[in-house]
Design a protein around this motif. Structure first.
Motif, PDB file in Angstrom:
ATOM      1  N   PHE A  51       9.140  87.418  33.158  1.00 26.68           N
ATOM      2  CA  PHE A  51       8.052  88.039  34.343  1.00 26.68           C
ATOM      3  C   PHE A  51       8.199  89.544  33.984  1.00 26.68           C
ATOM      4  CE2 PHE A  51       8.799  90.159  38.422  1.00 26.68           C
ATOM      5  CZ  PHE A  51       7.156  89.261  38.506  1.00 26.68           C
ATOM      6  N   GLY A  52       8.897  90.475  34.045  1.00 30.46           N
ATOM      7  CA  GLY A  52       9.713  91.083  33.228  1.00 30.46           C
ATOM      8  C   GLY A  52       8.131  92.269  32.423  1.00 30.46           C
ATOM      9  N   SER A  53       7.976  91.066  31.853  1.00 34.51           N
ATOM     10  CA  SER A  53       7.474  91.468  30.795  1.00 34.51           C
ATOM     11  C   SER A  53       6.074  91.651  31.272  1.00 34.51           C
ATOM     12  CB  SER A  53       7.465  90.909  28.975  1.00 34.51           C
ATOM     13  OG  SER A  53       8.900  90.472  28.731  1.00 34.51           O
ATOM     14  N   GLN A  54       5.290  89.951  32.061  1.00 34.39           N
ATOM     15  CA  GLN A  54       4.289  90.348  32.121  1.00 34.39           C
ATOM     16  C   GLN A  54       3.699  91.505  33.638  1.00 34.39           C
ATOM     17  OE1 GLN A  54       5.068  86.347  34.412  1.00 34.39           O
ATOM     18  NE2 GLN A  54       3.021  85.286  32.794  1.00 34.39           N
ATOM     19  N   VAL A  55       5.077  91.659  34.149  1.00 33.21           N
ATOM     20  CA  VAL A  55       4.684  93.070  34.923  1.00 33.21           C
ATOM     21  C   VAL A  55       4.128  94.204  33.763  1.00 33.21           C
ATOM     22  CG1 VAL A  55       5.989  94.098  36.683  1.00 33.21           C
ATOM     23  CG2 VAL A  55       6.030  92.091  36.823  1.00 33.21           C
ATOM     24  N   TYR A 111      25.972  94.263  43.606  1.00 33.56           N
ATOM     25  CA  TYR A 111      24.873  93.560  43.471  1.00 33.56           C
ATOM     26  C   TYR A 111      23.848  93.436  45.295  1.00 33.56           C
ATOM     27  CZ  TYR A 111      27.394  92.816  39.549  1.00 33.56           C
ATOM     28  OH  TYR A 111      27.891  92.724  38.097  1.00 33.56           O
ATOM     29  N   LEU A 112      23.832  94.487  45.786  1.00 32.50           N
ATOM     30  CA  LEU A 112      23.057  94.159  47.051  1.00 32.50           C
ATOM     31  C   LEU A 112      21.660  94.039  46.889  1.00 32.50           C
ATOM     32  CD1 LEU A 112      24.785  96.005  49.264  1.00 32.50           C
ATOM     33  CD2 LEU A 112      25.086  93.380  49.831  1.00 32.50           C
ATOM     34  N   PRO A 113      20.570  93.199  47.310  1.00 31.55           N
ATOM     35  CA  PRO A 113      19.767  92.498  47.209  1.00 31.55           C
ATOM     36  C   PRO A 113      18.639  94.135  47.445  1.00 31.55           C
ATOM     37  CG  PRO A 113      20.205  91.391  49.238  1.00 31.55           C
ATOM     38  CD  PRO A 113      21.230  92.303  48.994  1.00 31.55           C
ATOM     39  N   VAL A 114      18.247  95.072  46.958  1.00 34.99           N
ATOM     40  CA  VAL A 114      17.587  95.930  47.544  1.00 34.99           C
ATOM     41  C   VAL A 114      16.250  96.066  46.564  1.00 34.99           C
ATOM     42  CG1 VAL A 114      16.925  98.848  46.742  1.00 34.99           C
ATOM     43  CG2 VAL A 114      19.539  97.576  46.592  1.00 34.99           C
ATOM     44  N   GLY A 115      14.910  96.152  47.758  1.00 33.50           N
ATOM     45  CA  GLY A 115      13.835  96.337  47.400  1.00 33.50           C
ATOM     46  C   GLY A 115      13.497  97.176  46.625  1.00 33.50           C
ATOM     47  N   VAL A 116      11.965  96.154  45.692  1.00 31.97           N
ATOM     48  CA  VAL A 116      11.995  97.153  44.581  1.00 31.97           C
ATOM     49  C   VAL A 116      11.331  98.886  45.111  1.00 31.97           C
ATOM     50  CG1 VAL A 116      10.161  97.494  42.995  1.00 31.97           C
ATOM     51  CG2 VAL A 116      11.658  94.995  42.846  1.00 31.97           C
ATOM     52  N   TRP A 117      10.440  97.961  45.969  1.00 31.58           N
ATOM     53  CA  TRP A 117       9.590  99.483  46.656  1.00 31.58           C
ATOM     54  C   TRP A 117      10.237 100.315  47.323  1.00 31.58           C
ATOM     55  CZ3 TRP A 117       7.367  94.899  45.227  1.00 31.58           C
ATOM     56  CH2 TRP A 117       6.740  94.695  44.683  1.00 31.58           C
ATOM     57  N   SER A 118      10.741  99.814  47.944  1.00 30.05           N
ATOM     58  CA  SER A 118      11.169 100.213  49.712  1.00 30.05           C
ATOM     59  C   SER A 118      12.569 101.369  49.403  1.00 30.05           C
ATOM     60  CB  SER A 118      12.018  99.085  50.935  1.00 30.05           C
ATOM     61  OG  SER A 118      13.062  98.794  50.772  1.00 30.05           O
ATOM     62  N   GLY A 119      13.310 100.911  48.706  1.00 34.05           N
ATOM     63  CA  GLY A 119      14.365 100.635  48.113  1.00 34.05           C
ATOM     64  C   GLY A 119      15.490 100.256  48.957  1.00 34.05           C
ATOM     65  N   ALA A 120      15.549  99.687  50.117  1.00 34.40           N
ATOM     66  CA  ALA A 120      15.782  99.581  51.439  1.00 34.40           C
ATOM     67  C   ALA A 120      17.321  97.812  51.147  1.00 34.40           C
ATOM     68  CB  ALA A 120      16.353  99.669  52.422  1.00 34.40           C
ATOM     69  N   ILE A 121      18.152  98.606  51.677  1.00 37.27           N
ATOM     70  CA  ILE A 121      18.918  96.730  51.477  1.00 37.27           C
ATOM     71  C   ILE A 121      18.067  95.666  52.152  1.00 37.27           C
ATOM     72  CG2 ILE A 121      20.827  95.174  52.234  1.00 37.27           C
ATOM     73  CD1 ILE A 121      22.024  98.242  51.777  1.00 37.27           C
ATOM     74  N   ALA A 128       7.948  97.037  37.289  1.00 39.01           N
ATOM     75  CA  ALA A 128       7.780  96.986  36.088  1.00 39.01           C
ATOM     76  C   ALA A 128       9.338  97.334  36.066  1.00 39.01           C
ATOM     77  CB  ALA A 128       6.750  97.387  35.186  1.00 39.01           C
ATOM     78  N   ASN A 129       9.537  98.859  35.755  1.00 35.04           N
ATOM     79  CA  ASN A 129      10.541  99.949  35.936  1.00 35.04           C
ATOM     80  C   ASN A 129      11.194  98.986  36.747  1.00 35.04           C
ATOM     81  OD1 ASN A 129       8.864 102.305  34.280  1.00 35.04           O
ATOM     82  ND2 ASN A 129       9.255 102.952  36.010  1.00 35.04           N
ATOM     83  N   SER A 130      11.778  98.387  36.894  1.00 36.32           N
ATOM     84  CA  SER A 130      12.783  97.663  38.037  1.00 36.32           C
ATOM     85  C   SER A 130      12.836  96.902  37.792  1.00 36.32           C
ATOM     86  CB  SER A 130      12.309  97.345  39.623  1.00 36.32           C
ATOM     87  OG  SER A 130      13.252  97.070  40.071  1.00 36.32           O
ATOM     88  N   MET A 131      11.852  95.924  36.919  1.00 32.89           N
ATOM     89  CA  MET A 131      12.479  94.485  36.348  1.00 32.89           C
ATOM     90  C   MET A 131      13.623  95.025  35.317  1.00 32.89           C
ATOM     91  SD  MET A 131      11.380  92.847  38.224  1.00 32.89           S
ATOM     92  CE  MET A 131      11.448  91.198  36.910  1.00 32.89           C
ATOM     93  N   SER A 143      15.526  98.278  34.835  1.00 30.36           N
ATOM     94  CA  SER A 143      16.674  99.362  34.982  1.00 30.36           C
ATOM     95  C   SER A 143      17.447  98.739  36.287  1.00 30.36           C
ATOM     96  CB  SER A 143      16.100 100.632  35.403  1.00 30.36           C
ATOM     97  OG  SER A 143      15.768  99.618  37.052  1.00 30.36           O
ATOM     98  N   ARG A 144      17.351  97.164  36.996  1.00 33.94           N
ATOM     99  CA  ARG A 144      17.991  96.737  38.053  1.00 33.94           C
ATOM    100  C   ARG A 144      18.034  94.941  37.543  1.00 33.94           C
ATOM    101  NH1 ARG A 144      20.819  98.688  42.596  1.00 33.94           N
ATOM    102  NH2 ARG A 144      21.179  96.985  43.338  1.00 33.94           N
ATOM    103  N   MET A 145      16.666  94.800  37.499  1.00 34.70           N
ATOM    104  CA  MET A 145      17.036  93.123  37.718  1.00 34.70           C
ATOM    105  C   MET A 145      17.614  92.666  36.556  1.00 34.70           C
ATOM    106  SD  MET A 145      16.118  91.926  40.856  1.00 34.70           S
ATOM    107  CE  MET A 145      15.615  90.382  40.162  1.00 34.70           C
ATOM    108  N   LYS A 146      17.094  92.960  35.133  1.00 33.71           N
ATOM    109  CA  LYS A 146      18.096  92.545  34.096  1.00 33.71           C
ATOM    110  C   LYS A 146      18.826  92.655  34.276  1.00 33.71           C
ATOM    111  CE  LYS A 146      16.694  92.506  28.850  1.00 33.71           C
ATOM    112  NZ  LYS A 146      15.547  93.648  27.830  1.00 33.71           N
ATOM    113  N   GLY A 147      19.521  94.108  34.242  1.00 39.01           N
ATOM    114  CA  GLY A 147      20.678  93.911  34.195  1.00 39.01           C
ATOM    115  C   GLY A 147      21.711  92.888  34.830  1.00 39.01           C
TER     116      GLY A 147
END
Length: 666
Positions: free
Chosen positions: A432-436, A222-232, A252-255, A257-261
């Motif tokens: 928020f994911g739906s809005q994106v 569950y490390l915080p990974v940047g949506v665009w950078s992919g970096a911690i 939108a895809n990140s919300m 694939s990752r955040m929702k889970g």
């Protein structure tokens, strides 16, 4: 420009290779599937006589090659890793560190190595290599480097350190963090349980199971990974992205694939904690405890601590102290050889300085060694006494009445609010994911003749949503209140008893150890002076024994490793003096407090609470980055999303605060 900017293999993958895969001794050509990327093992050196184990892997997507060093393996390889760990607090790099540098240079001739990495001792090896070569290092809970001058050609060193890693806690409490080159990043990704003390260090193990529910404890779960950078995400603000249709689609895809889970997992953990509080009530504190065993685990994390709590550790340290005897015997033989030499006379004695004093030192040193071991035994005796006398102080007042009817009622009321609020936050993030996705879909449908900027500017705002307001809890306004104060007072009494018992015997041991070390130094210097005399003096009508300088040199060379070992032990002991032991106890307190509830349902609440807090903290960091990336954009759609991301951050912070109020401080 930093040399690390070209590397495309993620730190997340290197962490997993360092804390998990390298320990499995993967053979050549083995393929490792890590976070969706396949790595191929090019070479692997394991179970080596020197204790230096590593693997060389290739990222099959980027074709970058990395060298991952293996960490401490206990008694594997004859305990050579333990020997290296023991010398790390000292002043001279151990042979394994030098061997790692040599191995890197050898591998660099075969492959273009893009990075090195490792966990524990492996992290120390990686950092040593990176400090002396132009190669980035990414480590997980690394050991410190020796206290000496070493090159720092490479600024691209990142040390990821877990919040409750026992090695990191010990290094920080002893003030050793300056001996970790590069950037240090503290990760909130584990739980202070004696059962997870090993995995908190390596980062990987089977999940904790509570009533059938799994709580993941993997370092990168569950490390915080940047949506665009992919970096911690480490708290800093990087370069802002271009807000364009492609990047909105990535969000939108990140919300999904990752955040929702992650949020759904946190929601499940909170649901479970709420259920325990509601179901168990005043049975929260029915307990069995193993704190005495856990005390050994904690104190035994440091090199010196192992000697106090384990027979193997004690024997190892005792053997170090006693290992000087053969070298001292050899040196004494050289001194006697001088004394019995045909050239020895009052005339020669005048050139040898305090020779008779050196003879006395040779007799004194074995006695000092016995005295030093005796002082060590005194510490071990006190530690055993502490387990009987001081540890029970931690439990005073923490019995089956700890959670009285009033406390249970407050907990239930508080968790009822948390239960409702976590659903609000979950729905807010899903919305928020739906809005994106709405904005992303609108951008895809936009006129293909428009530029990316024009598409963003003309996109309409997403549909309005509810305010997603959280309720304030009127219960537990001061957190655990009197219960937390009781824990604080008990710990204070325990700490005072521990310090008053151990500080004097540690001081005595340290003083005797210093005297032993100083006497060895004087002995070596005396031998050097004697050797110099025999090498340069020419006395007429005498036949000097030419074997004496050779014998003296052998004696000096045999004493030097002993001198280095004593320096390492001195450094380890020094970290516990002058308030050092107090700092160690404070650093490990989270483990002590959770252990007080071993076998109780409240410990399960603590675990579920902390795991969900970790996930929510990670989500908050991600949303802060999203908010930052979307900010200062005047497009209606982006501005609306920016405001919603900001509200998510604020609600996550509020929910985290409520969760912390519903548990003890860890």
């Amino acid at each position: 420009m930093s040399i690390d900017t070209k590397r495309r293999t993620s730190d997340l993958d290197i962490i997993e290779m360092s804390g998990k895969w390298v320990y499995t001794d993967p053979p050549e050509k083995r393929k490792l599937d890590i976070n969706g990327t396949v790595y191929k093992v090019k070479e692997g050196k394991y179970n080596t006589k020197s204790g230096l184990d590593y693997m060389v892997v290739e990222n099959t997507k980027t074709h970058e090659v990395g060298m991952i060093f293996q960490g401490t393996q206990g008694q594997k390889n004859g305990g050579k890793d333990i020997v290296t760990d023991a010398t790390l607090p000292g002043n001279i790099p151990d042979e394994q560190l030098k061997a790692a540098d040599k191995a890197y240079k050898k591998m660099s001739k075969r492959y273009k190595i893009s990075y090195v990495g490792g966990n524990s001792l492996g992290g120390g090896l990686g950092n040593y290599v990176a400090s002396n070569n132009d190669v980035p290092s990414v480590t997980y809970n690394p050991a410190i480097l020796p206290d000496c001058e070493y090159s720092n050609k490479n600024p691209d060193i990142t040390n990821y350190m877990s919040e409750y890693d026992p090695l990191t806690l010990g290094e920080r409490s002893a003030g050793y963090t300056e001996r970790l080159p590069g950037k240090n990043v503290i990760l909130k990704n584990n739980i202070p349980l004696f059962a997870t003390i090993a995995s908190n260090h390596t980062g990987y193990d089977d999940p904790i199971k509570i009533d059938g529910e799994e709580v993941l404890i993997d370092a990168d779960a569950y490390l915080p990974v940047g949506v665009w950078s992919g970096a911690i995400l480490t708290g800093g603000k990087g370069h802002k992205i271009d807000v364009n249709p492609e990047n909105m689609k990535i969000l939108a895809n990140s919300m999904v694939s990752r955040m929702k889970g992650q949020i759904t997992t946190a929601q499940s953990h909170v649901d479970h904690a709420v259920d325990i509080v509601e179901r168990e009530g005043n049975k929260l504190d029915d307990r069995t405890t193993k704190l005495k065993d856990g005390f050994d685990d904690l104190i035994g994390q440091g090199v010196f601590g192992k000697a106090l709590t384990t027979m193997s550790g004690y024997e190892f340290l005792r053997d170090i102290i006693e290992s000087g005897n053969p070298a001292i015997s050899k040196a004494t033989e050289a001194v006697n050889r001088i004394k019995n030499s045909s050239a020895f006379s009052d005339f020669l004695l005048s050139f040898l300085g305090n020779f008779n004093g050196m003879v006395g030192v040779g007799i004194k040193l074995p006695i000092l060694i016995i005295d030093t071991v005796t002082r060590l035994d005194d510490i071990v005796t006190q530690v055993n006494a502490l387990k009987k006398g001081a540890i029970p102080m931690l439990f005073q007042g923490i019995d089956n009445e700890f959670f009285n009817d009033g406390m249970v009622a407050e907990l239930k009321a508080h968790y009822k609010i948390i239960d409702e609020n976590k659903d609000v936050v979950t729905n807010q993030i899903i919305t928020f994911g739906s809005q994106v996705k709405y904005v992303s879909d609108e951008l895809e449908k936009a006129d293909k003749l428009l530029t990316a900027t024009e598409k963003i500017e003309r996109a309409s705002a997403p549909p309005a949503t509810s305010d997603f307001s959280l309720k304030e809890s009127k219960a537990l306004k001061d957190g655990m209140g009197k219960k937390q104060k009781l824990l604080d007072n008990n710990f204070k009494r325990f700490r005072e008893a521990t310090l008053s018992s151990l500080d004097p015997v540690i001081d005595n041991f340290s003083s005797t150890l210093n005297l032993l070390d100083e006497t060895v130094d004087d002995f070596i210097q005396g031998l050097k002076n004697a050797r110099g005399t025999f090498e340069h003096i020419d006395i007429p009508f005498t036949n000097l024994d030419t074997a004496i300088p050779i014998l003296i040199t052998e004696a000096i060379n045999s004493l030097k490793p002993y001198q280095t070992a004593l320096e390492s032990v001195k450094t380890a002991v020094r970290s516990l003096r002058g308030g050092g032991l107090n700092d160690v106890l404070e650093a490990y307190r989270p483990y002590i407090d959770t252990a007080l509830f071993e076998g109780t349902q409240f410990q399960n609440v603590i675990v579920l609470n902390k795991a969900s807090v970790n996930i929510y903290e990670s989500s908050k960091a991600v949303f802060k980055d999203i908010q930052y990336q979307l900010s200062d954009n005047k497009a209606v759609a982006v501005e609306a999303l920016d405001k919603q991301a900001d509200k998510v951050v604020k609600n996550l912070a509020a929910l985290i605060g409520q969760l912390k109020r519903g548990s003890i401080d860890v």
